[in-house]
Design a protein around this motif. Structure first.
Motif, mmCIF file in Angstrom:
data_model
loop_
_atom_site.group_PDB
_atom_site.id
_atom_site.type_symbol
_atom_site.label_atom_id
_atom_site.label_comp_id
_atom_site.label_asym_id
_atom_site.label_seq_id
_atom_site.Cartn_x
_atom_site.Cartn_y
_atom_site.Cartn_z
ATOM 1 N N VAL A 16 34.667 39.260 43.335
ATOM 2 C CA VAL A 16 35.842 40.117 43.503
ATOM 3 C C VAL A 16 35.571 41.187 44.559
ATOM 4 C CG1 VAL A 16 37.337 41.801 42.369
ATOM 5 C CG2 VAL A 16 36.697 39.692 41.174
ATOM 6 N N HIS A 17 34.403 41.767 44.519
ATOM 7 C CA HIS A 17 34.067 42.791 45.510
ATOM 8 C C HIS A 17 33.980 42.206 46.915
ATOM 9 C CE1 HIS A 17 32.254 45.929 42.518
ATOM 10 N NE2 HIS A 17 33.540 45.749 42.370
ATOM 11 N N GLN B 194 35.712 39.703 47.990
ATOM 12 C CA GLN B 194 37.093 39.511 48.446
ATOM 13 C C GLN B 194 37.693 40.819 48.947
ATOM 14 O OE1 GLN B 194 39.610 36.370 48.369
ATOM 15 N NE2 GLN B 194 39.402 37.863 50.004
ATOM 16 N N ALA B 195 37.449 41.897 48.225
ATOM 17 C CA ALA B 195 37.945 43.200 48.671
ATOM 18 C C ALA B 195 37.375 43.562 50.038
ATOM 19 C CB ALA B 195 37.578 44.274 47.647
ATOM 20 N N PHE C 261 39.071 36.755 37.724
ATOM 21 C CA PHE C 261 39.326 38.196 37.607
ATOM 22 C C PHE C 261 39.167 38.667 36.160
ATOM 23 C CE2 PHE C 261 41.314 37.467 41.737
ATOM 24 C CZ PHE C 261 40.859 38.568 42.444
ATOM 25 N N LEU D 96 39.685 44.801 42.421
ATOM 26 C CA LEU D 96 39.960 44.358 43.780
ATOM 27 C C LEU D 96 40.679 45.444 44.575
ATOM 28 C CD1 LEU D 96 39.996 42.006 45.876
ATOM 29 C CD2 LEU D 96 42.242 41.399 44.940
ATOM 30 N N ASN D 97 41.842 45.860 44.098
ATOM 31 C CA ASN D 97 42.662 46.762 44.888
ATOM 32 C C ASN D 97 42.055 48.149 45.016
ATOM 33 O OD1 ASN D 97 44.317 44.458 44.176
ATOM 34 N ND2 ASN D 97 46.070 45.614 44.923
#
Length: 333
Positions: free
Chosen positions: A241-242, A244-245, A227, A282-283
């Motif tokens: 990361v994208h 995972q989102a 991250f 992420l969020n």
């Protein structure tokens, strides 16, 4: 803190057992916490069912309870939310072993993601919504007040899962190794990952992991590093990361659809160490993705101890008054 009540007068023995730690709390009928204790990780795939339930007994002993069958029962109901209870057959086996211990008059076993969901629902709300946990692994469950549930096996790649802290660490290693030897595209991960362990190359890191000079359990340290590299703009790290989102969004949207909640105002609870860290890349992407696929979803991130959710599920099962739920929530902040 020991128990001042005689055995059998408490309402709920609440259990949250994860891969790394186990929490128990004995609750009074009014939702008060009479005692609590903690023990190590709950891993029936390593220890067997009886050995895993022994860990629950260790947590009870840490709370001042005598876990021997002759000493119980301690409560009306055991509400146990357990990691690695991924299939109904596993839940049945674990419930049977807990019942054999005579800790309460009745027993309910749930996957531990249900504890996150129940803990994250608004105060006074019924058990309705979806939760996604992204910690060491990834899982998603949903439930409605009429008892319907939505869930995934969540046992790794063989059940279609991708990501979680462990999965992200593996992906980071894969991309970094290929970047260094020329099979893949360049990424800062190829420098940052070995540097984290004081090494100068991915070759040295791979060798150290393979030969056990770096314990395998330290791989989890690489997820936060991923991250950090993504936050600096590295394209490979950002893509992971994208992804995972997008996986979180897919699981939540599918669970909502299965329960008929996709077009309704419904909570989506996020938890686990990866999501609770609130990494913006992420969020924020999760929020955008859910706004597109489930525009009525109300997204929140929960950091309350999951044993709160196990306790609330137990109070639900006994039909306890709202005041008991509120008292338990207040105890855990």
């Amino acid at each position: 803190m020991g128990v001042s009540r005689p055995p059998g007068t408490a309402a709920v023995l609440a259990v949250d057992a994860g891969n790394s730690k186990t929490d128990v709390a004995l609750l009074g009928p009014d939702g008060s916490v009479l005692c609590s204790g903690q023990a190590g990780g709950f891993q029936p795939f390593r220890t067997g069912v009886a050995g895993a339930v022994d860990v629950l007994a260790e947590a009870m002993a840490a709370a001042g309870l005598d876990p021997r069958a002759a000493a119980g029962p301690y409560a009306e109901h055991v509400s146990a939310c357990l990691a690695n209870a991924d299939f109904p057959v596993e839940e049945r086996k674990l419930a049977a072993e807990i019942r054999r211990r005579n800790w309460a008059g009745s027993t309910a076993v749930y996957n531990d993601t249900f504890a996150l969901l129940r803990a994250g629902l608004p105060a006074g709300a019924g058990p309705r919504g979806v939760a996604v946990v992204c910690g060491a692994g990834i899982n998603c469950v949903g439930m409605t007040p009429d008892g319907r549930t939505a869930r995934f096996p969540a046992v790794g790649r063989i059940s279609g899962d991708w990501g979680g802290g462990g999965g992200l660490a593996e992906e980071a290693l894969w991309w970094a190794a290929r970047a260094e030897d020329g099979r893949g595209e360049p990424t800062e991960l190829a420098r940052a990952l070995p540097a984290h362990f004081g090494l100068d190359s991915m070759y040295a890191l791979v060798e150290s992991l393979h030969l056990g000079r770096i314990p395998g359990e330290r791989r989890h340290e690489l997820a936060p590093l991923l991250f950090s590299v993504a936050a600096a703009g590295d394209p490979v790290a950002v893509s992971l990361v994208h992804r995972q989102a997008d996986e979180v969004v897919a699981m939540a949207a599918v669970a909502l659809a299965r329960l008929g909640l996709l077009d309704e105002d419904a909570p989506v609870v996020l938890g686990g160490s990866v999501l609770a860290a609130r990494h913006p890349q992420l969020n924020d992407r999760i929020a955008v993705g859910l706004a597109e696929r489930a525009p009525h979803a109300r997204v929140s991130v929960v950091t309350a101890p999951p044993v709160l959710g196990a306790g609330l599920l137990g109070l639900d099962a006994l039909g306890s008054p709202d005041g008991a739920h509120g008292k338990l929530r207040a105890h855990f902040g």
